[in-house]
Design a protein around this motif. Structure first.
Motif, PDB file in Angstrom:
ATOM      1  N   LYS A   1       0.827  -1.199   0.000  1.00 50.82           N
ATOM      2  CA  LYS A   1       0.000   0.000   0.000  1.00 50.82           C
ATOM      3  C   LYS A   1       0.869   1.261   0.000  1.00 50.82           C
ATOM      4  O   LYS A   1       2.014   1.243   0.455  1.00 50.82           O
ATOM      5  CB  LYS A   1      -0.938   0.018   1.206  1.00 50.82           C
ATOM      6  N   SER A   2       0.254   2.320  -0.528  1.00 49.09           N
ATOM      7  CA  SER A   2       0.940   3.616  -0.548  1.00 49.09           C
ATOM      8  C   SER A   2      -0.106   4.720  -0.578  1.00 49.09           C
ATOM      9  O   SER A   2      -1.198   4.559  -1.124  1.00 49.09           O
ATOM     10  CB  SER A   2       1.859   3.738  -1.764  1.00 49.09           C
ATOM     11  N   VAL A   3       0.249   5.839   0.038  1.00 48.68           N
ATOM     12  CA  VAL A   3      -0.586   7.039   0.028  1.00 48.68           C
ATOM     13  C   VAL A   3       0.325   8.223  -0.270  1.00 48.68           C
ATOM     14  O   VAL A   3       1.305   8.453   0.460  1.00 48.68           O
ATOM     15  CB  VAL A   3      -1.309   7.247   1.378  1.00 48.68           C
TER      16      VAL A   3
ATOM     17  N   THR B   1      -3.997  13.306  -5.392  1.00 46.43           N
ATOM     18  CA  THR B   1      -3.786  12.248  -4.401  1.00 46.43           C
ATOM     19  C   THR B   1      -3.713  10.914  -5.131  1.00 46.43           C
ATOM     20  O   THR B   1      -4.335  10.723  -6.178  1.00 46.43           O
ATOM     21  CB  THR B   1      -4.934  12.199  -3.380  1.00 46.43           C
TER      22      THR B   1
ATOM     23  N   LEU C   1      -3.817   6.764  -3.972  1.00 48.24           N
ATOM     24  CA  LEU C   1      -3.932   5.724  -2.949  1.00 48.24           C
ATOM     25  C   LEU C   1      -3.853   4.364  -3.636  1.00 48.24           C
ATOM     26  O   LEU C   1      -4.552   4.115  -4.626  1.00 48.24           O
ATOM     27  CB  LEU C   1      -5.262   5.830  -2.185  1.00 48.24           C
TER      28      LEU C   1
ATOM     29  N   TYR D   1      -3.709   0.065  -2.878  1.00 47.00           N
ATOM     30  CA  TYR D   1      -3.745  -1.108  -2.004  1.00 47.00           C
ATOM     31  C   TYR D   1      -3.641  -2.345  -2.894  1.00 47.00           C
ATOM     32  O   TYR D   1      -4.566  -2.662  -3.643  1.00 47.00           O
ATOM     33  CB  TYR D   1      -5.019  -1.158  -1.175  1.00 47.00           C
TER      34      TYR D   1
ATOM     35  N   THR E   1      -5.884   0.876  -7.299  1.00 48.30           N
ATOM     36  CA  THR E   1      -5.360   2.239  -7.205  1.00 48.30           C
ATOM     37  C   THR E   1      -6.494   3.235  -7.362  1.00 48.30           C
ATOM     38  O   THR E   1      -7.363   3.073  -8.234  1.00 48.30           O
ATOM     39  CB  THR E   1      -4.307   2.493  -8.302  1.00 48.30           C
TER      40      THR E   1
END
Length: 316
Positions: free
Chosen positions: A135-137, A286, A288, A290, A294
């Motif tokens: 994951k990444s934010v 933004t 996001l 997971y 995406t």
């Protein structure tokens, strides 16, 4: 710089200075070297008459652009990144469609008619709040601002639709008739008594005469009448009742040429109304993620520019 042996700032992971210099050319349109005509259509597809559009110019040269760019890239703590860029550009032999004298019959001609200078600032901030395998934010904020000026014009200043092209003026300026929104707008013509004017519900100053309201045009049969006002030197100025009033001011182009001689610039009703170039552009994005899913979003804004409504101007 952050990879050099002398670098000892631990919290700055990367610092890079960059500079680029380049040139480019822009060729004129193929048809610009020839005389061009337009046809005015008639009903049922017949051609009513032919009109002259552009005068031929076989001496056209490509416009030539020189651009330099300097910037700095900075990464702090493997999470926050900053990119800052400044670019300056000069385009010589600028290709412009300029008006021609009436005796040449053709109203326009493409010419190498001047030089345009451009200055741009760009900034980008990126923040990686979460960055793992699954994951990444992340967030990204960008901002830019561009200013363009006609630094040299080899032909007399001219209008092209709502735009005015003049040496020393910004590219994209919209000129025309400005309408008064306050009694102070009438000061250049000597109006000091504001009792005969009101601001209507469109935000425009109109002449109503003493004791009248701008909503009473039909009730008191005031439409079509005139309002007489005495100026500062005793002359009488006449305004049509209830209609917007065009602003007259000292010529901005004249003042720009010689700011110290403002009073020598004659009054004019041809004034700058705005600029189609925004004060700045900005965006916020933004991202996001997971695993393989995406989600991205983007908000963009262009702030401070003018939009010319030709229909509304014609209606006024």
């Amino acid at each position: 710089m952050s990879r050099e042996a002398f670098w000892n700032v631990d919290f700055i992971d990367e610092l890079k200075l960059r500079f680029a210099l380049g040139t480019a050319g822009g060729r004129p349109n193929f048809h610009a070297q020839y005389e061009t005509y337009g046809n005015t259509p008639a009903p049922y597809g017949r051609v009513r008459w032919s009109t002259r559009l552009n005068l031929a110019n076989r001496r056209l040269r490509p416009e030539f652009t020189r651009e330099a760019e300097a910037g700095v890239d900075l990464v702090v703590g493997d999470k926050l990144a900053l990119d800052l860029t400044y670019a300056w550009r000069t385009t010589d032999d600028q290709l412009l469609r300029v008006p021609q004298p009436a005796f040449l019959v053709f109203p326009w001609q493409w010419r190498n008619a001047g030089e345009v200078e451009s200055r741009t600032w760009e900034a980008t901030i990126r923040y990686a709040m979460i960055e793992t395998r699954d994951k990444s934010v992340g967030f990204r904020l960008t901002w830019d601002r561009t200013r363009q000026v006609v630094s040299r014009l080899d032909v007399p200043a001219f209008r092209h639709g709502p735009f005015f092209v003049s040496e020393g003026r910004s590219v994209g300026e919209v000129w025309g008739t400005a309408f008064a929104t306050d009694c102070a707008d009438l000061a250049p013509v000597g109006v000091t008594d504001c009792g005969s004017f009101q601001v209507n519900d469109d935000g425009l100053l109109v002449a109503t005469g003493p004791g009248n309201d701008f909503t009473e045009g039909f009730a008191r049969r005031l439409w079509g009448t005139a309002v007489a006002v005495t100026d500062a030197i005793g002359d009488t100025l006449t305004y049509r009742w209830g209609l917007p009033i065009a602003v007259r001011d000292r010529s901005p182009a004249c003042i720009a040429r010689d700011p110290g001689k403002r009073e020598d610039c004659s009054l004019t009703g041809f004034l700058p109304l705005g600029n189609t170039t925004p004060d700045f552009n900005a965006s916020f994005a933004t991202n996001l993620r997971y695993k393989s899913l995406t989600f991205s979003s983007l908000l963009e804004a262009s702030v401070g520019h003018s939009i010319y409504n030709r229909m509304a101007r014609s209606g006024q």
